[in-house]
Motif scaffolding. Structure first.
Motif, PDB file in Angstrom:
ATOM      1  N   ARG A 144       1.196 -12.287  -2.186  1.00  0.00           N
ATOM      2  CA  ARG A 144       1.400 -11.732  -0.836  1.00  0.00           C
ATOM      3  C   ARG A 144       0.711 -10.375  -0.751  1.00  0.00           C
ATOM      4  N   SER A 145      -0.595 -10.404  -0.775  1.00  0.00           N
ATOM      5  CA  SER A 145      -1.397  -9.186  -0.848  1.00  0.00           C
ATOM      6  C   SER A 145      -1.506  -8.483   0.513  1.00  0.00           C
ATOM      7  N   ARG A 146      -1.540  -7.150   0.435  1.00  0.00           N
ATOM      8  CA  ARG A 146      -1.770  -6.325   1.628  1.00  0.00           C
ATOM      9  C   ARG A 146      -3.180  -5.735   1.608  1.00  0.00           C
ATOM     10  N   ALA A 147      -4.074  -6.368   0.873  1.00  0.00           N
ATOM     11  CA  ALA A 147      -5.434  -5.853   0.742  1.00  0.00           C
ATOM     12  C   ALA A 147      -6.127  -5.711   2.093  1.00  0.00           C
ATOM     13  N   ASP A 148      -5.870  -6.637   3.015  1.00  0.00           N
ATOM     14  CA  ASP A 148      -6.522  -6.565   4.324  1.00  0.00           C
ATOM     15  C   ASP A 148      -6.183  -5.267   5.040  1.00  0.00           C
ATOM     16  N   GLU A 149      -4.957  -4.809   4.881  1.00  0.00           N
ATOM     17  CA  GLU A 149      -4.522  -3.557   5.498  1.00  0.00           C
ATOM     18  C   GLU A 149      -5.322  -2.378   4.955  1.00  0.00           C
ATOM     19  N   LEU A 150      -5.520  -2.387   3.661  1.00  0.00           N
ATOM     20  CA  LEU A 150      -6.264  -1.320   2.992  1.00  0.00           C
ATOM     21  C   LEU A 150      -7.742  -1.358   3.364  1.00  0.00           C
ATOM     22  N   LEU A 151      -8.314  -2.531   3.354  1.00  0.00           N
ATOM     23  CA  LEU A 151      -9.760  -2.667   3.587  1.00  0.00           C
ATOM     24  C   LEU A 151     -10.154  -2.431   5.039  1.00  0.00           C
ATOM     25  N   ALA A 152      -9.164  -2.366   5.928  1.00  0.00           N
ATOM     26  CA  ALA A 152      -9.450  -2.219   7.355  1.00  0.00           C
ATOM     27  C   ALA A 152      -9.399  -0.769   7.832  1.00  0.00           C
TER      28      ALA A 152
END
Length: 222
Positions: A144-152
């Motif tokens: 359940r990664s939040r990587a999209d939040e960081l990369l945006a």
């Protein structure tokens, strides 16, 4: 209307009304500052976190003012943070108080505060983002990664992560674009605490954090 109280010539506090309740900013002023780092806390603590205190103690001597932001739930004495959307509401509402300093603003925070900074940086006009202990996933749930939040974020971003952070170890982060950097604090947990077996102590770990941030800020603003 915001109310200010002076604690010392270099440190002042300001209460800022928001739709989520009163927020509080503790200003650590740098003479002749060229940038403002605005940083908020996580869901499990306040601005007394060791990394936030260290940054507020060091960066003003490097020409960067620091505004440590306490979210309304924390000011109200509540023990449980509200939903992410409520955190964003409080952050957005206090942003004009930060802009009054007349400085380029780097949005930052630790853990949940880092997520807020990432989600709102572009819309608020932050020049860069500092993500301390970004919670890439809940402990034990890497799927359940939040990587999209960081990369945006859309702006230069520095991630400072503990080497054994259960919310995301450095090697778990995805490939980062050129305007994102990741600094590892060896042996550090989510709060940058260290085990007794570590071959560095807390002052050394905090110096690594403050040095990395101080060196990055000019690059982020270039």
């Amino acid at each position: 209307m915001a109310a200010k109280k002076t604690e010392s010539p270099e440190v002042t506090t300001e209460t800022v009304p928001t739709p989520a309740g009163d927020a509080r900013i503790t200003w650590h002023h740098a003479p002749g500052a060229h940038v403002l780092l605005a940083a908020s806390h996580g869901a499990g603590g306040g601005i007394e976190a060791r990394d936030l205190r260290a940054l507020a103690g060091v960066l003003p001597g490097r020409g960067a003012s620091v505004a440590l932001v306490e979210q309304p739930w924390r000011v109200a004495g509540k023990k449980i943070a509200p939903a992410p959307s409520t955190l964003d509401t409080g952050w957005r509402a206090l942003w004009p108080a930060l802009e009054k300093a007349g400085l380029p603003i780097v949005a930052g925070g630790r853990s949940a505060g880092a997520r807020v900074a990432c989600r709102t940086a572009r819309e608020l006009g932050a020049k860069a983002v500092l993500a301390l202990s970004f919670p890439l996933h809940s402990p034990g749930k890497p799927e359940r990664s939040r990587a999209d939040e960081l990369l945006a974020t859309g702006v230069p971003t520095l991630i400072v992560q503990g080497g054994r952070d259960p919310f995301g170890r450095p090697e778990e982060f995805p490939g980062l674009p050129a305007d994102m950097e990741l600094v590892t604090v060896p042996y550090g947990d989510h709060g940058f605490g260290l085990p007794k077996s570590a071959d560095l102590d807390e002052p050394e770990a905090l110096a690594l954090i403050t040095g990395a941030v101080a060196d990055w800020l000019p690059r982020a603003l270039a």
